[in-house]
Design a protein around this motif. Structure first.
Motif, PDB file in Angstrom:
ATOM      1  N   THR A  43      36.046  54.858  35.967  1.00  0.00           N
ATOM      2  CA  THR A  43      35.313  54.400  37.147  1.00  0.00           C
ATOM      3  C   THR A  43      34.472  53.176  36.812  1.00  0.00           C
ATOM      4  O   THR A  43      34.470  52.195  37.559  1.00  0.00           O
ATOM      5  N   GLN A  44      33.757  53.234  35.695  1.00  0.00           N
ATOM      6  CA  GLN A  44      32.925  52.102  35.283  1.00  0.00           C
ATOM      7  C   GLN A  44      33.778  50.867  35.012  1.00  0.00           C
ATOM      8  O   GLN A  44      33.406  49.756  35.381  1.00  0.00           O
ATOM      9  N   ALA A  45      34.923  51.054  34.369  1.00  0.00           N
ATOM     10  CA  ALA A  45      35.808  49.929  34.055  1.00  0.00           C
ATOM     11  C   ALA A  45      36.332  49.286  35.339  1.00  0.00           C
ATOM     12  O   ALA A  45      36.438  48.060  35.429  1.00  0.00           O
ATOM     13  N   GLU A  46      36.661  50.094  36.325  1.00  0.00           N
ATOM     14  CA  GLU A  46      37.134  49.560  37.604  1.00  0.00           C
ATOM     15  C   GLU A  46      36.036  48.778  38.302  1.00  0.00           C
ATOM     16  O   GLU A  46      36.301  47.754  38.922  1.00  0.00           O
ATOM     17  N   ASN A  47      34.801  49.258  38.201  1.00  0.00           N
ATOM     18  CA  ASN A  47      33.680  48.576  38.844  1.00  0.00           C
ATOM     19  C   ASN A  47      33.346  47.255  38.159  1.00  0.00           C
ATOM     20  O   ASN A  47      32.788  46.362  38.791  1.00  0.00           O
ATOM     21  N   GLU A  48      33.673  47.114  36.883  1.00  0.00           N
ATOM     22  CA  GLU A  48      33.379  45.888  36.154  1.00  0.00           C
ATOM     23  C   GLU A  48      34.457  44.828  36.345  1.00  0.00           C
ATOM     24  O   GLU A  48      34.235  43.670  36.027  1.00  0.00           O
ATOM     25  N   ARG A  49      35.613  45.200  36.868  1.00  0.00           N
ATOM     26  CA  ARG A  49      36.676  44.227  37.112  1.00  0.00           C
ATOM     27  C   ARG A  49      36.263  43.303  38.248  1.00  0.00           C
ATOM     28  O   ARG A  49      35.540  43.697  39.150  1.00  0.00           O
ATOM     29  N   PRO A  50      36.769  42.073  38.237  1.00  0.00           N
ATOM     30  CA  PRO A  50      36.461  41.161  39.348  1.00  0.00           C
ATOM     31  C   PRO A  50      37.012  41.718  40.654  1.00  0.00           C
ATOM     32  O   PRO A  50      38.044  42.382  40.671  1.00  0.00           O
ATOM     33  N   GLN A  51      36.300  41.429  41.721  1.00  0.00           N
ATOM     34  CA  GLN A  51      36.742  41.912  43.027  1.00  0.00           C
ATOM     35  C   GLN A  51      38.029  41.222  43.418  1.00  0.00           C
ATOM     36  O   GLN A  51      38.321  40.103  42.997  1.00  0.00           O
ATOM     37  N   GLU A  52      38.809  41.910  44.258  1.00  0.00           N
ATOM     38  CA  GLU A  52      40.045  41.313  44.761  1.00  0.00           C
ATOM     39  C   GLU A  52      39.689  40.117  45.631  1.00  0.00           C
ATOM     40  O   GLU A  52      38.621  40.038  46.210  1.00  0.00           O
ATOM     41  N   THR A  53      40.597  39.189  45.703  1.00  0.00           N
ATOM     42  CA  THR A  53      40.352  38.008  46.519  1.00  0.00           C
ATOM     43  C   THR A  53      41.338  37.962  47.661  1.00  0.00           C
ATOM     44  O   THR A  53      42.468  38.437  47.560  1.00  0.00           O
ATOM     45  N   ALA A  54      40.884  37.400  48.749  1.00  0.00           N
ATOM     46  CA  ALA A  54      41.747  37.224  49.917  1.00  0.00           C
ATOM     47  C   ALA A  54      42.005  35.738  50.073  1.00  0.00           C
ATOM     48  O   ALA A  54      41.097  34.929  50.058  1.00  0.00           O
TER      49      ALA A  54
END
Length: 85
Positions: A43-54
């Motif tokens: 969960t923490q690793a997913e939260n540290e990833r850059p947000q998806e871009t549109a």
């Protein structure tokens, strides 16, 4: 020490203890705690990833046409919003 490192250390410690204790219930609880730590790490690793871009799919393909600065990718906080774009 980061939270992920702390959780990795706690999970490893709990797994080592689970192997050395004689009480089955304690071993099971230690294994459950280790699994919970590993899930929190994910969960923490997913939260540290850059947000998806549109971005419009053609915006980056036509970057050489002189208006590359107009077609920048913007972060999207909500995946459902990204699907609507």
């Amino acid at each position: 020490m980061s939270k992920i490192e702390y959780l990795q250390e706690q999970a490893a410690r709990a797994e080592r203890l689970a192997k050395s204790v004689m009480d089955a219930l304690t071993a099971q609880r230690l294994q459950s705690f280790a699994a919970a730590c590993r899930q929190e790490i994910k969960t923490q690793a997913e939260n540290e990833r850059p947000q998806e871009t549109a971005c419009h799919p053609f915006a980056t393909e036509n970057a050489e046409d002189g208006d590359a600065g107009l077609h920048q990718e913007l972060p999207v906080a909500n995946k459902k919003v990204a699907e609507l774009i």
